[in-house]
Enzyme design. Sequence first.
Site, PDB file in Angstrom:
ATOM      1  N   ASP A   1      -1.127   0.094  -1.142  1.00 37.08           N
ATOM      2  CA  ASP A   1      -1.340   1.523  -0.872  1.00 37.08           C
ATOM      3  C   ASP A   1      -1.388   2.313  -2.173  1.00 37.08           C
ATOM      4  OD1 ASP A   1      -1.467   3.970   0.378  1.00 37.08           O
ATOM      5  OD2 ASP A   1       0.553   3.894   1.201  1.00 37.08           O
TER       6      ASP A   1
ATOM      7  N   GLU B   1      -1.887  12.219  -2.847  1.00 31.66           N
ATOM      8  CA  GLU B   1      -2.049  11.939  -1.412  1.00 31.66           C
ATOM      9  C   GLU B   1      -0.712  11.689  -0.744  1.00 31.66           C
ATOM     10  OE1 GLU B   1      -2.547   9.750   2.328  1.00 31.66           O
ATOM     11  OE2 GLU B   1      -1.504   9.058   0.558  1.00 31.66           O
ATOM     12  N   GLU B   2       0.191  11.020  -1.477  1.00 27.68           N
ATOM     13  CA  GLU B   2       1.424  10.556  -0.831  1.00 27.68           C
ATOM     14  C   GLU B   2       2.397  11.677  -0.485  1.00 27.68           C
ATOM     15  OE1 GLU B   2       1.905   7.866   0.457  1.00 27.68           O
ATOM     16  OE2 GLU B   2       0.780   6.308  -0.581  1.00 27.68           O
TER      17      GLU B   2
END
Length: 427
Positions: free
Chosen positions: A167, A201-202
């Site tokens: 990820d 994004e996280e």
Amino acid sequence: MRILPNLLIAGLGASALVRPVEQQQQPLVGDSSSSSSSSSSSSSAPSYRDDLLALHKNLISTSSQSGIEGNVGDWLIAYLQKNKYKTYKQYLPPRESTGKNGRFNVFAWPAESDVGAAVDDISLEFVHVPPLLVTSHIDVVPPHIPYSIDDDKPTSETVIHGRGSVDAKGSVAAQLTAISLLREQGVLEGNDFLALYVVGEEDSGDGMKAFSAFMEDTFPGRGFRAAIFGEPTENKLACGHKGILGCTVKATGQAGHSGYPWLGKSANDALVRGLVSLIDADLGTSPVFGNTTVNLGLVHGGVAANVIPAAAEAVMAVRVALGPQATGHEEVRRRMEAALHAVDDSLSMTCGQGYGVVECNCDVDGFDTITVNYGTDVPNLSGDHTRYLYGPGDILVAHSDHEALTVSALETAVEGYKALIKHALGK
Ligand SMILES: *[C@@H]1O[C@H](CO)[C@@H](O)[C@H](O)[C@H]1NC(C)=O
Ligand SMILES: *[C@@H]1O[C@H](CO)[C@@H](O)[C@H](O)[C@H]1NC(C)=O
């Protein structure tokens, strides 16, 4: 893949890696039965294996926790220029923890003369917005976990470990490898695509949100036809993901001596009854996305065993199974409020911004499909483009201390991205 604080991931099948897409995509080439039986052995290593693994390794080795992504951004820019891309850095406002290189989204597209270069004003580059966006994110969750690989001479089964291996640096490496291969074959050219690697994004989606705003400002009324988002989907094509809603429920009581509960009002009692009713309520179901689920991540109330509690609260993340994207979460919120107020009128609930289910196109020949329960950048890019969500690795190991995937998962993803890119461009 974004997970809210205290959020568990539920309901995603931990099934084995899917058989490579290329086997389903190449029935006309040679003897497909023998190629499928040998494709997972080292004897059939694709020509790009070493380059793919080196790219993946470099991305993982350059740590890039959300907020301090500048080093990996700079590494990627250098790599892209060496590989005949033009690049552009879209800087984001610094955060407190931002490293010395700042933080920026990375844009890449083919250099006409095959000489890579940095571009300062992208609006001069694109007369037409390219039809296809290929994107993933370069930030990762903490802590950094160093790169390691189980075998000096990797085979398909070799496992690669490290933060971001799944990820989403697995997606980044597989996407760029697929694009390079298609460029070499002459399938992808000039103005076909923009590759975009975003930050943030996280934890907030600020990178994709900034990109979306940039597109609207720079190319008003002109959008992509399709966008491929790279996130771990076990190399299955995601039909979409659940929406999300983060809420806090508060109960207010009246403090007093615990021996005389009828003289006060227990905020804890009210909260507990309300939460039970919430857990048992039907918060919405859909055939594709299943049930809306509630994770009661944090519950807190009272001050001591012998004091009637005057205040209590619970913080929860709700995974929304109802659509549409713009309003599905509002129906869930109404149902939550009804469940609470059926028990106790004094319970109050506040929720942050949320969204309903996010649908993606999963109708492409040769792909198994999946739905996932985590959030992504997909809803943060506005426009009416067709959306695809696909990538290597299993969400159940992402964010964990044993984040890892196999070489074959990466290589399957390269083939999957090639097929998706061609499909999206009608090539
Ligand atoms: C991402 O998109 C969702 C849905 O539109 C929105 O609720 C969320 O705030 C967005 N994130 C950012 C950082 O804009
Ligand atoms: C959804 O909720 C219903 C009612 O509580 C339950 O019977 C069903 O098993 C749930 N489905 C899943 C997939 O969890």
